[in-house]
Structure formats: structure tokens, C-alpha cells
Design a protein around this motif. Structure first.
Motif, PDB file in Angstrom:
ATOM      1  N   VAL A 187      22.464  17.285  91.842  1.00  0.00           N
ATOM      2  CA  VAL A 187      21.607  16.121  91.182  1.00  0.00           C
ATOM      3  C   VAL A 187      22.062  15.910  89.376  1.00  0.00           C
ATOM      4  CG1 VAL A 187      20.135  14.991  91.161  1.00  0.00           C
ATOM      5  CG2 VAL A 187      20.767  16.202  93.216  1.00  0.00           C
ATOM      6  N   ARG A 188      21.761  17.538  89.256  1.00  0.00           N
ATOM      7  CA  ARG A 188      22.256  17.835  88.208  1.00  0.00           C
ATOM      8  C   ARG A 188      23.238  17.234  87.101  1.00  0.00           C
ATOM      9  NH1 ARG A 188      17.676  22.503  86.442  1.00  0.00           N
ATOM     10  NH2 ARG A 188      17.565  21.147  84.123  1.00  0.00           N
ATOM     11  N   ARG A 189      24.162  18.145  88.225  1.00  0.00           N
ATOM     12  CA  ARG A 189      25.530  17.888  87.618  1.00  0.00           C
ATOM     13  C   ARG A 189      25.782  16.636  87.429  1.00  0.00           C
ATOM     14  NH1 ARG A 189      27.517  21.630  90.812  1.00  0.00           N
ATOM     15  NH2 ARG A 189      28.751  19.854  92.183  1.00  0.00           N
ATOM     16  N   VAL A 190      25.217  15.652  88.186  1.00  0.00           N
ATOM     17  CA  VAL A 190      25.444  13.848  88.166  1.00  0.00           C
ATOM     18  C   VAL A 190      24.582  13.879  87.020  1.00  0.00           C
ATOM     19  CG1 VAL A 190      25.344  11.778  88.913  1.00  0.00           C
ATOM     20  CG2 VAL A 190      26.177  13.598  90.759  1.00  0.00           C
ATOM     21  N   TRP A 191      23.538  13.601  86.580  1.00  0.00           N
ATOM     22  CA  TRP A 191      22.437  13.234  86.024  1.00  0.00           C
ATOM     23  C   TRP A 191      23.103  13.897  84.500  1.00  0.00           C
ATOM     24  CZ3 TRP A 191      19.942   9.887  85.774  1.00  0.00           C
ATOM     25  CH2 TRP A 191      19.018   8.784  85.087  1.00  0.00           C
ATOM     26  N   HIS A 192      23.348  14.808  84.263  1.00  0.00           N
ATOM     27  CA  HIS A 192      23.908  15.744  82.878  1.00  0.00           C
ATOM     28  C   HIS A 192      25.216  15.407  82.082  1.00  0.00           C
ATOM     29  CE1 HIS A 192      19.571  16.809  82.052  1.00  0.00           C
ATOM     30  NE2 HIS A 192      19.533  17.413  83.014  1.00  0.00           N
ATOM     31  N   MET A 194      28.240  13.944  84.502  1.00  0.00           N
ATOM     32  CA  MET A 194      29.052  13.134  84.801  1.00  0.00           C
ATOM     33  C   MET A 194      27.960  11.505  84.089  1.00  0.00           C
ATOM     34  SD  MET A 194      29.836  12.988  88.842  1.00  0.00           S
ATOM     35  CE  MET A 194      30.623  14.137  89.585  1.00  0.00           C
ATOM     36  N   LEU A 195      27.080  10.800  84.412  1.00  0.00           N
ATOM     37  CA  LEU A 195      27.045   9.907  83.950  1.00  0.00           C
ATOM     38  C   LEU A 195      27.072   9.694  82.776  1.00  0.00           C
ATOM     39  CD1 LEU A 195      23.595   8.681  86.140  1.00  0.00           C
ATOM     40  CD2 LEU A 195      25.915   8.145  86.101  1.00  0.00           C
ATOM     41  N   PRO A 196      26.725  11.028  81.829  1.00  0.00           N
ATOM     42  CA  PRO A 196      27.113  10.352  80.117  1.00  0.00           C
ATOM     43  C   PRO A 196      28.422  10.500  80.106  1.00  0.00           C
ATOM     44  CG  PRO A 196      25.968  12.434  80.551  1.00  0.00           C
ATOM     45  CD  PRO A 196      25.730  12.094  81.759  1.00  0.00           C
ATOM     46  N   HIS A 197      28.956  10.648  80.978  1.00  0.00           N
ATOM     47  CA  HIS A 197      30.675  10.616  80.871  1.00  0.00           C
ATOM     48  C   HIS A 197      31.310   9.199  81.026  1.00  0.00           C
ATOM     49  CE1 HIS A 197      31.234  14.634  79.225  1.00  0.00           C
ATOM     50  NE2 HIS A 197      32.212  14.041  79.299  1.00  0.00           N
ATOM     51  N   LEU A 198      30.743   8.638  81.977  1.00  0.00           N
ATOM     52  CA  LEU A 198      30.228   7.114  82.325  1.00  0.00           C
ATOM     53  C   LEU A 198      30.074   5.917  81.864  1.00  0.00           C
ATOM     54  CD1 LEU A 198      30.445   7.331  86.123  1.00  0.00           C
ATOM     55  CD2 LEU A 198      32.677   7.595  84.986  1.00  0.00           C
ATOM     56  N   ARG A 199      29.306   6.318  80.564  1.00  0.00           N
ATOM     57  CA  ARG A 199      28.323   4.986  79.949  1.00  0.00           C
ATOM     58  C   ARG A 199      29.144   4.513  79.518  1.00  0.00           C
ATOM     59  NH1 ARG A 199      24.593   7.320  75.883  1.00  0.00           N
ATOM     60  NH2 ARG A 199      23.636   8.631  77.619  1.00  0.00           N
ATOM     61  N   GLY A 200      30.543   4.731  79.278  1.00  0.00           N
ATOM     62  CA  GLY A 200      30.868   3.818  78.676  1.00  0.00           C
ATOM     63  C   GLY A 200      31.692   2.358  79.709  1.00  0.00           C
ATOM     64  N   VAL A 201      31.956   3.680  80.059  1.00  0.00           N
ATOM     65  CA  VAL A 201      33.091   2.635  81.640  1.00  0.00           C
ATOM     66  C   VAL A 201      32.495   1.430  82.128  1.00  0.00           C
ATOM     67  CG1 VAL A 201      34.407   2.462  83.658  1.00  0.00           C
ATOM     68  CG2 VAL A 201      34.825   4.194  81.843  1.00  0.00           C
ATOM     69  N   LEU A 202      30.951   1.486  82.100  1.00  0.00           N
ATOM     70  CA  LEU A 202      29.465   1.721  83.396  1.00  0.00           C
ATOM     71  C   LEU A 202      29.721   0.618  82.220  1.00  0.00           C
ATOM     72  CD1 LEU A 202      27.474   4.609  84.396  1.00  0.00           C
ATOM     73  CD2 LEU A 202      28.742   2.655  85.946  1.00  0.00           C
ATOM     74  N   LEU A 203      29.144  -0.040  81.073  1.00  0.00           N
ATOM     75  CA  LEU A 203      28.911  -1.026  80.580  1.00  0.00           C
ATOM     76  C   LEU A 203      30.349  -2.043  80.561  1.00  0.00           C
ATOM     77  CD1 LEU A 203      26.982   0.591  77.351  1.00  0.00           C
ATOM     78  CD2 LEU A 203      26.058  -1.119  79.700  1.00  0.00           C
ATOM     79  N   LEU A 204      31.231  -0.981  80.092  1.00  0.00           N
ATOM     80  CA  LEU A 204      32.477  -2.335  81.039  1.00  0.00           C
ATOM     81  C   LEU A 204      32.753  -2.991  81.383  1.00  0.00           C
ATOM     82  CD1 LEU A 204      34.793  -3.461  78.651  1.00  0.00           C
ATOM     83  CD2 LEU A 204      36.085  -2.093  80.084  1.00  0.00           C
ATOM     84  N   MET A 205      32.513  -1.984  82.543  1.00  0.00           N
ATOM     85  CA  MET A 205      32.404  -2.477  84.452  1.00  0.00           C
ATOM     86  C   MET A 205      31.841  -3.847  84.752  1.00  0.00           C
ATOM     87  SD  MET A 205      35.162  -1.579  85.726  1.00  0.00           S
ATOM     88  CE  MET A 205      34.997  -1.796  87.186  1.00  0.00           C
TER      89      MET A 205
END
Lengths: 280, 457
Positions: A187-192, A194-205
């Protein structure tokens, strides 16, 4: 410049030509046979006073909202799950992507069979074994749209999964190792990490999904024809009906122009609002 | 007979009037590419069966070859284009229509108004065809000045298709379909109670909901539009009674099953699977049900359209052949010759009738399916005699329909924007079948408002 000219011309004629033609047709009354009649804003007035347009707009927004709530998180979670798997991940990725390569017409025919509202229907039989149902699925105005969202999520998730997985592979492995050394669980790996790295892609998607879902067409056309009781009549299906069933190209292009303006405004607002979020 | 019918009848019977009300021959505004060297004309003809239907396709191709042999100055270019409500406008707009195409009765009036069809009056007159048609049917293809814009080639009136096996299982007489909607309601209830299947089902999507509701309204003595198509009229007692009956069958009797959304394909599939007792359709549904969906031919039954509160009549339908508005005069003549050869000759020529019936039998197509005459009644019965040895459908199963249909009044589809009106009525029927608390009166009042806005545009 000379070499670019053919490409530029093709782009102008085939990409921008129809857009300009559409704008022109929205202020004309034409059946493409008789001489055109210039009618000013009449077409816009007609579509804005058509009660069907209001309902279609609400239905479209309802689909967009449902797709955001249920359809958007599914591929994100699936991609994170797949990236955590060791070995045979290609198999799971393939399975996740498989629905995307199923032709939409075939997929929809298949799901129509699943959604048979009688107790002997496929889903109803399965749910019946645990004492649930039978549910009317597509045959009730309250469950028709969620049923379409379910199928659309199944059909479209694979595409998004691939994009998220590609984004996740760019995360440096030493970041995970460092997190694990620091004792971080999944959970902490995902939160700290993965998610920060996905943020740009997430917003675009997110933006692409909103624009895509606002143009929902194939599913309601083939599943329900806009019914029951107009509950799945979307803006694009209405545009299609105006043009290709009623032969009213003026109304169809006027509504298309309104939709395009709404989407352009939405995209601009979204970009402005999220300018600060995509980068830290 | 209404004023329009009188005018047209006068125009047809009196040559002087006919000449006066027919338009001047077209000056040939078409592309002019049809005439080749040596005066040969080339036209494209639609409705060639697809390669997935090889027997039918071979039959069609043979007729094309025979026609070209008989008319060496005309070359046909057969294409697979068929009429489809959802693609027709795009094809017309893109100039992609063949020179000859088969379209249903709902379309000619709209096409005439939009100038999407050629005026064929003069050509039909020159070919000796104009006075051969059943005047009731020809009306479908005429404008207010009696000019003819399409050639009727098939006509039917809607009836009640029923599953004879389910009738027997439910203890009903399979030779006696319901004659009134009250009887239909009772029979549907009995079928559901005795067999567990839906006693009756009705189409509801892709404009078929409005189409069928129109048929039902007519059977209750109502109408959909006024005579000139300027106002919607379906918020009166007959339409309300028709809709209320559907509501009661669905929610009080529970004799209509769970599914609400049916189009013609969907309903044909469940009916052929023995899950529906009755639905409104035309006799030519026989082919779809028996050949495409595997219903045993012995289970197929069709009766006349049930009536309510008197003998009001039934909705008619059928198909006409249209010719592209861009066709030159020579192409129009070639097109009408082909239409006559392919679709009409069999009605007036014994050899053609026998050849066509034999070819139909060889291609495993239903031969002898009853319908309405597109030509005069007398000629029609002569034709029936010619093809009698080749009939391959169980005529006795059509008997309840044919006994009544010949004399039953036929009522045309709404005169203006029929498809748009049907589209506006789809959700009305869906609401009644999907919502137990639906208010029939307010649904119809609201739909009348929607339709009036469309008629006024």
C-alpha cells in the motif's frame, strides 16, 4: 516547405475541411440535393428547444459520471496489480487487453445475450444460483445505463491498462528497492512511489476519458437504440438520428457544433485547473 | 374516398386529366454518363443478394443476364446496396445510390418532398404501365398532383402472427386466431398461464415501436396525423385505449414477458424459439421466421389484424422501386424496363410467372406467400392461378389472414415524416411496458407536442 505541402494539403482537405463544412452546414437547411437555404441560427434554436436534447445531455453526463466512478479506477488498479506480479505478467496483460481486440459489434451482441432479462438469461441464471434477480438489465430505464457502463468498462479497460503499465515501467527500480528497504508494504509503495509517477498520465487519461465518454455512441445504438424510454439516448446518438434517420443535416451539425464547443471549453477549464497538479 | 384519392383516381382514368396533371418530361438533369457508344445505356441496380445468400444471388444474376439478352441496348451493373433507414440519407447525399433501389412504403412521400427520387409519370405511361396498378397502392408513390415517383412492386397489410404450437399447448384453437383485441388479451393470458411463455409481444425499438403502435391505433379506430400531415392526432380515445390495453396486459395479466426492447430481428428470434405466442407482423415474416430462424412451418400462423369497437382496417406496407433523381431520360426508361422485367412481368405474363415461381422454388424461397395486389385484383387472382403448382408455403396456415385481408380496409402510414413520428412514439410504448405507474394520457399528450414540433419544421 515544398515537401511538407502535400501533407499540409491533405491535412487541410481531409481533417479541417469537414470541420469547416460542418460549421457552414449548421447555419443552412439542406438535404444535399436541393439548393441550400441559409437559415442563420434557426438550427441552433431548433435543437436547443428540442426536449430530447436536454434529456440526451443529461444521459450523456450520467454516463460520463458513472464511467468516471467505476470505469476510471478499474484500469489503474489493474495496472498496479499487474506491475506487482512476478513472472507470467505477459499472460495477464494479454488477458486484460483481449476485450479491446474484440470488435465492438461482436462484443455488444455477446453482452446482449448475457443481459437477457428473462430468468433463463445468462447473468440472471448465474445470479439466480445465489438467490438474486432476475434483473431487467437493459430493459429498465434505471439499470440500462449502468449496464452499458459495465460493458464499456470491460471493453475499454485494456487500452488504459497498457498505457498505465508503460508509465509504471518507467519508474526506477531503485525507488521500489529503497522503499522496500525502508519497510514499506504494498500500500505504501503504491501511494508513495507508483501514484506520484502516474499523476501526469492519470490526468491526461482523465481528460481523454471525459472527452471519449461524452461521445458515447456505439453501445446505445446497438444495445438499446436509445431506449428504454430514451434513458440511453446520448447526444451523439441524437446527432446521428437527426442526420441519418431524419435527413436533417442542419440540426445534426448545429448540435455537433454545440457539443464541440462544450468539449473545448471543458478541456480548457480542465487544463487550467490542473496545471499545477501534473508536476510537483 | 378522400379528396386526394378522388383527384388521383380521376387523373388515372381520364387521359386528358392525366396529361394535365403529369409533369413535363424531365429535361435530363442527370450526369449523362449512362449513354455509351452505340446508344447503349448503363444503369446500376440495387438489391443484389449478398454472397452469403448464394441461391438467391444466382437467381438474381440470372434475371440480370436474361434482361440484358432481351434488351441489348441496356447494360445493368448490379450492386448489393439495399435500403436502410440509417444509411440511406448518407448514400443519397454522397451520390452513392444505385439508379434503381427497393424502398419501403414509409419512404416515398418524404423522398418526393426532398426531391430524392425521379418523376416517372411519363415513362410509366409510355411503357403502358400507369393504368395497371392497384390505385390504393399507387397513392403511396404519388404527389398531390398525381405525378408518380416510384413503382410499387409488393404490398401487404399487417396481421397477427401466432405460434400454432403454443396455441395448441394452451388449449386454444390454432385455426381461430383472435378477431378483437379483447380476445387477443384473453388468449395471451391463457398462453402465459398454460405454457409459461409470453402470450403476446410488441416491437419497441428503432422506430418499430411507433410503427406497431400506429397499426394498433388504426385497429382501435384512431389516427396518428390529420389528413394533410400538419398535426398529430394520437392523443384521443382510440390511442389511449390501445396503450392502456398494452399496459394492462403487461402489468395486470403479466402476459407479455419481461423483455421490453424488441426490434424486428429480436422479436423474430424469440418468437421462432417458441417464447412468444403472438405479435403484429406482415405475412412475409414467414421467411424470416421459418427460413432464417428455424420455426417449423407448421407452427407458423397468421390471422387478420384484430379490431376493437368496429371494423376499422389495418396498416398497409410494402415496397416500391425508386429511380435516382440524377438519372437521364434514357436511364429512366432503362430503369423502368428493368423494374417491369424483374418485378412486374410475372403478374401479367404466365411464362414469366411460372419461370419466376420455379426459380423461387429452386432457390428455396417461399413461393406464394399471400400479400396485397399491387396490380388490379382480377389480374392478381389470375396470377395466383398460374403459380399454384409451385406454391411451397402452407397456405392453410395463412387462411385466417387471407379470408379477411382481401376485404379489410387498408390504411396508409402517417403521410408526413412517418419515421420521425415512429421514433417519437418508441419511448411512449417503452414507458408503458417498462413502468407500471406510467400515465397513458400524459405520455400521449407529451408525445403529441414533440411530434407537432417535428411536423412544423
Amino acid at each position: 516547405m515544398l515537401f511538407a505541402l502535400p501533407v499540409l494539403l491533405v491535412f487541410l482537405v481531409f481533417s479541417w475541411g469537414p470541420i469547416v463544412k460542418g460549421l457552414v452546414m449548421s447555419v443552412q437547411q439542406t438535404n444535399l440535393v436541393d439548393p441550400v437555404k441559409w437559415v442563420g441560427l434557426d438550427n441552433f434554436h431548433y435543437v436547443l428547444t428540442d426536449p430530447g436534447v436536454g434529456q440526451a445531455a443529461l444521459n450523456t453526463l450520467w454516463f460520463t459520471l458513472l464511467a468516471l466512478l467505476f470505469g476510471f479506477p478499474v484500469p489503474v488498479l489493474l495496472a498496479m496489480f499487474l506491475s506487482e506480479l512476478r513472472g507470467r505478467s505477459w499472460l495477464y496483460t494479454t488477458l486484460a487487453y483481449l476485450p479491446v481486440i474484440t470488435p465492438p459489434v461482436v462484443a455488444i451482441l455477446l453482452w446482449r445475450f448475457f443481459y437477457d432479462p428473462s430468468p433463463s438469461g445468462m447473468f440472471n441464471t448465474i445470479l439466480g444460483t445465489v438467490g438474486l434477480g432476475p434483473y431487467p438489465w437493459l430493459d429498465s430505464p434505471s439499470s440500462a445505463m449502468p449496464s452499458i457502463v459495465l460493458e464499456a468498462t470491460w471493453a475499454g479497460a485494456g487500452n488504459a491498462v497498457i498505457i498505465y503499465l508503460a508509465a509504471l515501467t518507467s519508474v526506477r527500480a531503485d525507488l521500489y528497492e529503497a522503499a522496500e528497504l525502508d519497510g514499506a508494504g504494498v500500500v505504501r509503495r503504491v501511494w508513495h512511489v507508483m501514484l506520484p509517477h502516474l499523476r501526469g498520465v492519470l490526468l491526461l487519461m482523465l481528460l481523454l476519458q471525459v472527452i471519449g465518454t461524452m461521445q458515447l455512441f456505439t453501445e446505445p445504438l446497438l444495445f438499446t437504440g436509445g431506449g428504454p424510454q430514451n434513458s440511453t439516448m446520448t447526444i451523439l446518438l441524437l446527432i446521428y438520428n437527426y442526420a441519418f434517420v431524419n435527413g436533417d443535416y442542419g440540426a445534426a451539425t448545429a448540435l455537433s457544433v454545440l457539443l464541440a464547443i462544450a468539449l473545448a471549453v471543458l478541456s480548457a477549464v480542465f487544463q487550467l485547473a490542473t496545471r499545477g497538479w501534473s508536476t510537483e | 374516398m378522400n379528396r386526394f384519392a378522388i383527384r388521383c383516381a380521376a387523373g388515372l382514368s381520364v387521359p386528358f386529366l392525366l396529361a394535365a396533371c403529369s409533369s413535363a418530361p424531365s429535361s435530363g438533369g442527370g450526369s449523362g454518363t449512362g449513354a455509351g457508344p452505340g446508344g447503349q445505356v448503363t444503369i446500376t441496380v440495387g438489391d443484389r443478394p449478398s454472397s452469403s445468400d448464394p441461391a438467391n444471388r444466382a437467381n438474381f444474376d440470372k434475371r440480370v443476364a436474361d434482361f440484358q439478352k432481351a434488351n441489348p441496348d441496356i447494360k445493368l451493373n448490379p450492386v448489393e446496396t439495399i435500403w436502410d433507414a440509417t444509411t440511406f440519407q448518407a448514400q443519397a447525399a454522397g451520390g452513392q445510390l444505385p439508379d434503381v433501389l427497393n424502398v419501403p412504403f414509409t419512404e416515398p412521400q418524404g423522398m418526393i418532398a426532398r426531391k430524392q427520387v425521379a418523376d416517372l409519370t411519363q415513362v410509366l405511361k409510355d411503357q403502358g404501365l400507369l393504368d395497371k396498378f392497384n390505385p390504393n397502392v399507387l397513392k403511396i408513390a404519388q404527389d398531390k398532383s398525381c405525378n408518380v415517383f416510384a413503382v410499387p412492386t409488393a404490398a401487404y397489410s399487417l396481421g397477427l402472427v401466432y405460434n400454432r404450437d403454443l396455441f395448441k399447448k394452451a388449449g386454444l384453437d390454432p385455426d381461430k386466431p383472435p378477431a378483437t383485441w379483447d380476445e387477443l388479451r384473453a388468449d395471451a393470458k391463457q398462453i402465459t398461464q398454460k405454457t409459461g411463455q409470453a402470450g403476446y409481444a410488441q416491437m419497441t425499438t428503432n422506430n418499430t415501436g411507433g410503427w406497431m403502435f400506429t397499426a394498433q391505433t388504426y385497429a382501435f379506430g384512431g389516427s396518428i396525423e390529420n389528413e394533410d400531415g400538419s398535426k398529430a392526432t394520437f392523443d384521443d380515445a382510440p390511442s389511449k385505449a390501445a396503450l392502456q390495453l398494452l399496459h394492462d396486459m403487461k402489468w395486470t395479466d403479466k402476459s407479455m414477458g419481461q423483455a421490453v426492447l424488441y426490434d424486428i430481428n429480436g422479436i423474430s428470434k424469440v418468437f421462432a424459439a417458441g417464447k412468444v405466442g403472438m405479435f403484429m407482423a406482415a405475412p412475409d415474416t414467414y421467411r424470416t421466421l421459418v427460413q432464417q430462424n428455424g420455426l417449423p412451418s407448421s407452427a407458423f400462423g397468421i390471422g387478420p389484424m384484430p379490431q376493437q369497437g368496429g371494423d376499422h382496417g389495418t396498416l398497409s406496407g410494402g415496397s416500391v422501386q425508386i429511380v435516382s433523381p440524377n438519372a437521364t431520360d434514357a436511364e429512366k426508361v432503362a430503369a423502368v424496363k428493368w423494374i417491369k422485367f424483374n418485378y412486374l412481368n410475372k403478374y401479367v405474363n404466365q411464362d414469366a410467372a411460372v419461370t419466376s415461381a420455379k426459380a423461387g422454388v429452386a432457390a428455396k424461397l417461399p413461393v406464394g406467400t399471400p400479400g396485397l395486389p399491387v396490380i388490379s385484383a382480377e389480374q392478381w387472382s389470375t396470377y395466383q392461378g398460374w403459380i399454384k403448382p409451385y406454391v411451397n408455403v402452407p397456405l392453410e396456415n395463412f387462411a385466417p389472414y387471407t379470408k379477411v385481408a382481401a376485404d379489410q380496409k387498408i390504411i396508409a402510414e402517417p403521410p408526413v415524416k412517418a419515421q420521425e413520428v415512429y421514433a417519437a412514439l418508441d419511448p411512449v410504448v417503452q414507458t408503458v411496458l417498462g413502468n407500471e405507474k406510467a400515465d397513458v394520457g400524459s405520455l400521449l399528450t407529451k408525445a403529441v407536442g414533440t411530434v407537432n414540433a417535428k411536423l412544423g419544421r
